[in-house]
Design a protein around this motif. Structure first.
Motif, PDB file in Angstrom:
ATOM      1  N   ALA A   1       0.754  -1.201  -0.194  1.00 26.48           N
ATOM      2  CA  ALA A   1       0.232  -0.087  -0.377  1.00 26.48           C
ATOM      3  C   ALA A   1       0.924   1.054  -0.708  1.00 26.48           C
ATOM      4  O   ALA A   1       0.481   2.377  -0.823  1.00 26.48           O
ATOM      5  CB  ALA A   1      -0.777  -0.094   0.807  1.00 26.48           C
ATOM      6  N   ALA A   2       1.939   0.863   1.218  1.00 24.98           N
ATOM      7  CA  ALA A   2       3.078   2.453   1.222  1.00 24.98           C
ATOM      8  C   ALA A   2       3.840   2.414  -0.106  1.00 24.98           C
ATOM      9  O   ALA A   2       3.526   3.936  -0.848  1.00 24.98           O
ATOM     10  CB  ALA A   2       3.718   2.413   2.136  1.00 24.98           C
ATOM     11  N   ASN A   3       4.020   1.731  -1.298  1.00 20.43           N
ATOM     12  CA  ASN A   3       4.599   1.490  -2.390  1.00 20.43           C
ATOM     13  C   ASN A   3       3.592   2.270  -3.261  1.00 20.43           C
ATOM     14  O   ASN A   3       4.020   2.833  -4.315  1.00 20.43           O
ATOM     15  CB  ASN A   3       4.981   0.357  -2.742  1.00 20.43           C
ATOM     16  CG  ASN A   3       6.461  -0.650  -2.083  1.00 20.43           C
ATOM     17  OD1 ASN A   3       6.850   0.575  -1.228  1.00 20.43           O
ATOM     18  ND2 ASN A   3       6.404  -1.550  -1.869  1.00 20.43           N
ATOM     19  N   ALA A   4       2.821   1.319  -3.399  1.00 23.79           N
ATOM     20  CA  ALA A   4       1.817   2.112  -4.694  1.00 23.79           C
ATOM     21  C   ALA A   4       1.202   3.209  -5.022  1.00 23.79           C
ATOM     22  O   ALA A   4       0.752   4.550  -5.279  1.00 23.79           O
ATOM     23  CB  ALA A   4       0.214   0.989  -4.399  1.00 23.79           C
ATOM     24  N   ASP A   5       1.317   4.632  -2.688  1.00 27.32           N
ATOM     25  CA  ASP A   5       1.322   5.144  -3.478  1.00 27.32           C
ATOM     26  C   ASP A   5       2.158   6.174  -3.102  1.00 27.32           C
ATOM     27  O   ASP A   5       1.668   7.575  -4.062  1.00 27.32           O
ATOM     28  CB  ASP A   5       1.079   5.563  -1.336  1.00 27.32           C
ATOM     29  CG  ASP A   5      -0.306   5.257  -0.185  1.00 27.32           C
ATOM     30  OD1 ASP A   5      -1.221   5.269  -0.797  1.00 27.32           O
ATOM     31  OD2 ASP A   5      -0.123   5.557   0.584  1.00 27.32           O
ATOM     32  N   GLY A   6       3.584   5.915  -3.481  1.00 27.05           N
ATOM     33  CA  GLY A   6       4.592   6.327  -4.283  1.00 27.05           C
ATOM     34  C   GLY A   6       4.252   6.475  -5.580  1.00 27.05           C
ATOM     35  O   GLY A   6       4.589   7.296  -6.345  1.00 27.05           O
ATOM     36  N   LEU A   7       3.465   5.157  -6.112  1.00 25.28           N
ATOM     37  CA  LEU A   7       3.852   4.772  -7.660  1.00 25.28           C
ATOM     38  C   LEU A   7       2.456   6.128  -8.341  1.00 25.28           C
ATOM     39  O   LEU A   7       2.912   6.884  -9.275  1.00 25.28           O
ATOM     40  CB  LEU A   7       3.066   3.496  -8.050  1.00 25.28           C
ATOM     41  CG  LEU A   7       4.330   2.552  -7.196  1.00 25.28           C
ATOM     42  CD1 LEU A   7       3.440   1.642  -7.940  1.00 25.28           C
ATOM     43  CD2 LEU A   7       5.269   2.615  -8.823  1.00 25.28           C
ATOM     44  N   GLU A   8       1.260   6.282  -6.922  1.00 26.03           N
ATOM     45  CA  GLU A   8       0.004   7.054  -7.358  1.00 26.03           C
ATOM     46  C   GLU A   8       1.161   8.806  -7.367  1.00 26.03           C
ATOM     47  O   GLU A   8       0.221   8.979  -8.415  1.00 26.03           O
ATOM     48  CB  GLU A   8      -0.776   6.863  -6.512  1.00 26.03           C
ATOM     49  CG  GLU A   8      -1.465   5.466  -7.135  1.00 26.03           C
ATOM     50  CD  GLU A   8      -2.952   5.389  -5.559  1.00 26.03           C
ATOM     51  OE1 GLU A   8      -4.174   4.723  -6.025  1.00 26.03           O
ATOM     52  OE2 GLU A   8      -2.261   5.910  -4.679  1.00 26.03           O
ATOM     53  N   ARG A   9       1.441   8.754  -6.786  1.00 21.92           N
ATOM     54  CA  ARG A   9       2.267   9.651  -6.337  1.00 21.92           C
ATOM     55  C   ARG A   9       3.412  10.566  -8.083  1.00 21.92           C
ATOM     56  O   ARG A   9       3.127  11.967  -8.384  1.00 21.92           O
ATOM     57  CB  ARG A   9       3.147  10.479  -5.089  1.00 21.92           C
ATOM     58  CG  ARG A   9       1.952  10.720  -4.268  1.00 21.92           C
ATOM     59  CD  ARG A   9       2.795  11.554  -3.302  1.00 21.92           C
ATOM     60  NE  ARG A   9       4.145  10.452  -2.736  1.00 21.92           N
ATOM     61  CZ  ARG A   9       3.169   9.592  -1.243  1.00 21.92           C
ATOM     62  NH1 ARG A   9       2.915   9.042  -0.724  1.00 21.92           N
ATOM     63  NH2 ARG A   9       4.555   8.743  -1.358  1.00 21.92           N
ATOM     64  N   ALA A  10       4.410   9.468  -8.480  1.00 23.62           N
ATOM     65  CA  ALA A  10       5.398   9.986  -9.186  1.00 23.62           C
ATOM     66  C   ALA A  10       3.899   9.885 -10.642  1.00 23.62           C
ATOM     67  O   ALA A  10       4.289  11.169 -11.299  1.00 23.62           O
ATOM     68  CB  ALA A  10       5.511   8.546  -9.175  1.00 23.62           C
ATOM     69  N   ILE A  11       2.949   9.204 -10.723  1.00 27.65           N
ATOM     70  CA  ILE A  11       1.540   9.229 -12.007  1.00 27.65           C
ATOM     71  C   ILE A  11       1.257  10.452 -11.536  1.00 27.65           C
ATOM     72  O   ILE A  11       1.006  11.323 -13.401  1.00 27.65           O
ATOM     73  CB  ILE A  11       1.138   8.310 -12.032  1.00 27.65           C
ATOM     74  CG1 ILE A  11       1.787   7.109 -12.177  1.00 27.65           C
ATOM     75  CG2 ILE A  11      -0.256   8.414 -13.339  1.00 27.65           C
ATOM     76  CD1 ILE A  11       0.583   6.088 -11.703  1.00 27.65           C
TER      77      ILE A  11
END
Length: 274
Positions: free
Chosen positions: A16-26
């Motif tokens: 979930a934390a990794n997905a948070d970072g990916l969403e911010r990067a997108i």
């Protein structure tokens, strides 16, 4: 010229934390005007504690990180090469699988890592990827807004025949998402990536994991973008973050006309032992 975004991560043990970072990067890449975002190998989870990781190793359709990245790609209208996730196959084994996701959130290509990292390093590190993962069987190219993209993952970098096949299938851009160890990265990362770009006459993008991870491993970083002439256009060093680079498809044509090695390549038959 087309702009791409490259994400360098220090992925951890919480998807979930990794997905948070990916969403911010997108979101940030789209706001910057990039045509496509490239992320590292194992963008969703890095955890060598098999018991702890087991609950997160699920089939593709159940993977929360993949679902969130697809939704974010659609929301922001951005193509994404999700470097790879660990997903469970129908036979119960794991695949180290990369995804190309279009700006409508659709998966337009999948690639399972073909060459698995089974090594004993002088540093004392020992890795047996084949103990859990099954190798892929198929090389993959896909048309994207930044050109025809050939897919590879990390240890594939050491096998030039794969990159020759991708170039012969029309790839003008290669992606090598990675989680390189620090010893092998310091010794071989730059020279191998530059060599693969030069041999194929292509742009090459290598989004990487970096730094000290929660599971105790350390990765090399230095996400790179390399030109068809072998010039390092972008080197992100060791810090996690998002960076941008320009891709010029005309440069591929110009380099291949100047040095037409692809046209000169010949099939090698049996080797004669004299």
């Amino acid at each position: 010229m087309t702009e791409i975004a490259v994400l360098q991560m220090t992925a951890g043990i919480d998807p979930a934390a990794n997905a948070d970072g990916l969403e911010r990067a997108i979101a940030d890449a789209a706001a910057h005007g990039a045509a496509m975002l490239f992320t590292p190998e194992m963008s969703g989870l890095i955890d060598r504690d098999r018991a702890r990781a087991a609950a997160h190793l699920v089939r593709e359709e159940e993977d929360v990180v993949l679902a969130r990245v697809r939704a974010a790609a659609e929301r922001h209208g951005l193509w994404v090469h999700l470097g790879s996730l660990a997903v469970r196959r129908e036979d119960g084994r794991l695949a180290n699988r990369g995804y190309v996701i279009d700006n409508g959130g659709r998966i337009v290509a999948r690639y399972d890592k073909m060459h698995l990292f089974d090594v004993d390093l002088p540093s004392g590190e020992s890795w047996r990827e084949s103990a859990s993962y099954a190798p892929g069987e198929q090389a993959v190219v896909v048309d994207t807004p930044v050109g025809r993209l050939g897919l590879a993952i990390c240890y594939d970098l050491r096998f030039p025949a794969l990159f020759a096949a991708l170039a012969e299938a029309g790839a003008t851009l290669l992606s090598v998402p990675a989680a390189f160890t620090q010893p092998t990265g310091a010794a071989h990362w730059h020279v191998l990536l530059r060599a693969r770009a030069i041999e194929a006459g292509v742009h090459l993008v290598a989004a990487a994991q970096t730094g000290e991870h929660q599971d105790g491993r350390a990765t090399y970083g230095h996400s790179l973008v390399v030109s068809p002439w072998g010039e390092v256009v972008l080197d992100m060093g060791e810090a996690a973050g998002l960076a941008f680079a320009a891709i010029d498809p005309a440069q591929v044509t110009a380099v291949r006309e100047r040095l037409p090695a692809i046209r000169h390549r010949r099939a090698i038959g049996p080797v004669v032992v004299a």
